[in-house]
Design an enzyme around this catalytic site. Structure first.
Site, PDB file in Angstrom:
ATOM      1  N   GLU A  58       0.824  -1.209   0.000  1.00 52.81           N
ATOM      2  CA  GLU A  58       0.000   0.000   0.000  1.00 52.81           C
ATOM      3  C   GLU A  58       0.859   1.261   0.000  1.00 52.81           C
ATOM      4  OE1 GLU A  58      -3.025   0.293  -0.644  1.00 52.81           O
ATOM      5  OE2 GLU A  58      -3.615  -1.797  -0.523  1.00 52.81           O
ATOM      6  N   CYS A 214     -13.214   1.744 -14.869  1.00 55.73           N
ATOM      7  CA  CYS A 214     -13.731   3.103 -14.675  1.00 55.73           C
ATOM      8  C   CYS A 214     -12.543   4.074 -14.625  1.00 55.73           C
ATOM      9  CB  CYS A 214     -14.551   3.163 -13.384  1.00 55.73           C
ATOM     10  SG  CYS A 214     -15.547   4.643 -13.252  1.00 55.73           S
ATOM     11  N   CYS A 221     -17.530   1.673 -19.954  1.00 54.66           N
ATOM     12  CA  CYS A 221     -18.831   1.471 -19.301  1.00 54.66           C
ATOM     13  C   CYS A 221     -19.550   0.222 -19.818  1.00 54.66           C
ATOM     14  CB  CYS A 221     -19.712   2.693 -19.487  1.00 54.66           C
ATOM     15  SG  CYS A 221     -19.005   4.164 -18.741  1.00 54.66           S
ATOM     16  N   CYS A 224     -18.656  -2.683 -17.797  1.00 52.51           N
ATOM     17  CA  CYS A 224     -18.605  -2.447 -16.343  1.00 52.51           C
ATOM     18  C   CYS A 224     -19.598  -3.347 -15.598  1.00 52.51           C
ATOM     19  CB  CYS A 224     -18.908  -0.981 -16.072  1.00 52.51           C
ATOM     20  SG  CYS A 224     -18.953  -0.620 -14.309  1.00 52.51           S
ATOM     21  N   CYS A 230     -25.163   2.597 -11.872  1.00 55.49           N
ATOM     22  CA  CYS A 230     -24.377   3.829 -12.062  1.00 55.49           C
ATOM     23  C   CYS A 230     -25.266   4.968 -12.559  1.00 55.49           C
ATOM     24  CB  CYS A 230     -23.251   3.562 -13.054  1.00 55.49           C
ATOM     25  SG  CYS A 230     -22.228   5.018 -13.334  1.00 55.49           S
TER      26      CYS A 230
HETATM   27 FE1  SF4 Z   1     -17.616   3.905 -14.221  1.00 55.83          FE
HETATM   28 FE2  SF4 Z   1     -20.264   3.994 -14.186  1.00 55.83          FE
HETATM   29 FE3  SF4 Z   1     -18.996   3.623 -16.469  1.00 55.83          FE
HETATM   30 FE4  SF4 Z   1     -19.023   1.717 -14.624  1.00 55.83          FE
HETATM   31  S1  SF4 Z   1     -20.752   2.492 -15.750  1.00 55.83           S
HETATM   32  S2  SF4 Z   1     -17.255   2.384 -15.813  1.00 55.83           S
HETATM   33  S3  SF4 Z   1     -18.966   2.920 -12.735  1.00 55.83           S
HETATM   34  S4  SF4 Z   1     -18.921   5.424 -15.172  1.00 55.83           S
END
Ligand code: SF4
Length: 415
Positions: A58, A214, A221, A224, A230
């Site tokens: 970390e 992201c 997206c 995602c 989201c």
């Molecule tokens: Fe980021 Fe939302 Fe796109 Fe997912 S859907 S990559 S959380 S902006």
């Protein structure tokens, strides 16, 4: 007490929180990168060593890319596999291993803290985020949460740069993400979201999502795992920015919501989800100019040797070695820069140094986080031995190989 924020910025539906955790963890199990500290955290039976392994990773990962850290991490853990081993290392050894990783005070503080755990805590790592933050110097709220959740299974959330970006997008938080009010909300959110049975994996999954999906500029997206949760994605898809966006979003007057974009900078549909997060403009970096001189001589075995001196034990690049250097005022003429450097070297060596004997080699630019540094590089060949005034700084002659193995910064390697 301040009014609670509008619900669109919160995770207030338990069913949604449960689904989000499940989707994110399933994605993490499928897609996570194999990283050496993850393997150690998952397999190390000794809790103190497990905590130490996560702690080192970390600290190294702060402000530094994963790809850069891996090699440093492996060498560090090989050299100092336990807190006890690190506690016995010298600062010089720590700086040598850290050389090139940047933000050098991190290595020094890690070692100081290891000494404290060994001498004051009987070698036992604190087990909770609260104790880690309270008892270990250099361990802040984020690092404490990461160690406690990953090594000891405490359901503590974490908020780092990746998490800030993901949460701001998930909940359309457009107020300045570096402001204390927003940061406090993000911590609340991270603590609500963290999975109770797999907190370490959940935190790593959230950070991994920010690092690989992201991402800041072109988030993926479509791939995602949490897109259905989201708000920024939803807004991008079903957009049609309302005429008075913040009234519709939060049921308040424009500008009243402490988490929405300010009324003066509303949602920009050309930016899509990258409307979030938003930050106050950064201060421009300080501009500095430094004259540096590569003094060289033939060593007794005929090889070229170079003189390096040690920097003070505090401040920028504390304790590292460099070619003799002198910060310059801005806008000095070249002739004047050369004279100042010659005077500086003369005071150090106790013998005359002619300005015109300094050969100009070129300029090297190095960007530190907050400093735009230009090194004006000269060289000066010397005959025979030179003794520097040891009251000014420790110094030594090194061959090129020894130079590269010394605790020197990346900037000096460029020089
Ligand atoms: Fe980021 Fe939302 Fe796109 Fe997912 S859907 S990559 S959380 S902006």
């Amino acid at each position: 007490a301040p009014a609670p924020p509008p619900s669109r910025h919160l995770f207030s539906d338990p069913a949604e929180v449960k689904a989000l955790r499940g989707n994110l963890l399933a994605w993490y199990d499928r897609c996570k990168r194999d990283l050496p500290w993850r393997a150690l955290a998952a397999t190390e039976p000794d809790p103190d060593r497990r905590g130490y392994a996560v702690w080192v990773s970390e600290i190294m990962l702060q402000q530094t890319q994963v790809a850069t850290v891996i090699d440093y991490y492996n060498r560090w853990m090989q050299k100092w596999p336990t807190l006890q081993a690190l506690a016995q290392a010298s600062l010089e050894e720590v700086n040598e291993l850290w050389a090139g990783l940047g933000y050098y005070s991190r290595g020094k503080r890690l070692q100081e803290a290891a000494r404290k755990v060994v001498s004051e805590l009987a070698g036992r790592m604190p087990r909770t985020a609260e104790d880690l933050q309270k008892l270990l110097p250099g361990v802040g709220r984020y690092t404490a949460g990461a160690i406690a959740s990953i090594s000891y299974g405490q359901a503590a959330g974490v908020v780092d740069g990746n998490v800030i970006r993901v949460l701001c997008r998930l909940r359309c938080i457009g107020a300045d993400s570096s402001s204390p009010a927003v940061i406090d909300r993000l911590w609340d959110m991270a603590n609500v979201l963290v999975d109770r049975s797999r907190p370490g994996d959940f935190n790593q999954a959230l950070m991994e999502l920010g690092a690989t999906v992201c991402v800041p500029k072109v988030p993926l997206c479509g791939e995602c795992p949490v897109k259905q949760h989201c708000q920024a994605w939803r807004r991008k898809l079903f957009g049609n920015p309302p005429k008075v966006p913040d009234v519709e979003d939060c049921g308040k007057r424009v500008g009243d919501c402490p988490l929405c974009p300010p009324a003066t900078e509303p949602w920009d549909s050309s930016l899509g989800v990258t409307n979030f997060p938003r930050k106050a403009a950064k201060k421009p970096p300080r501009v500095m100019r430094t004259a540096t001189c590569v003094l060289q001589r033939r060593g007794c075995h005929g090889a070229l040797e170079y003189l390096i001196v040690q920097r003070p034990s505090s401040g920028l690049l504390a304790g590292l070695w460099e070619f003799p250097s002198l910060p310059l005022a801005q806008d000095l003429e070249e002739e004047r820069e050369r004279e100042e450097l010659a005077d500086h070297l003369q005071a150090w060596m106790g013998r005359p140094v002619a300005a015109k004997g300094l050969r100009f080699i070129g300029e090297v630019i190095h960007i530190f986080s907050h400093i735009h540094q230009t090194y004006v590089v000269y060289s000066l060949p010397l005959d025979g031995n030179v003794t520097l005034d040891p009251a000014l700084a420790p110094s030594r002659w090194v061959t090129e190989d020894e130079f590269h193995a010394s605790a020197v910064s990346t900037a000096m390697k460029k020089v």
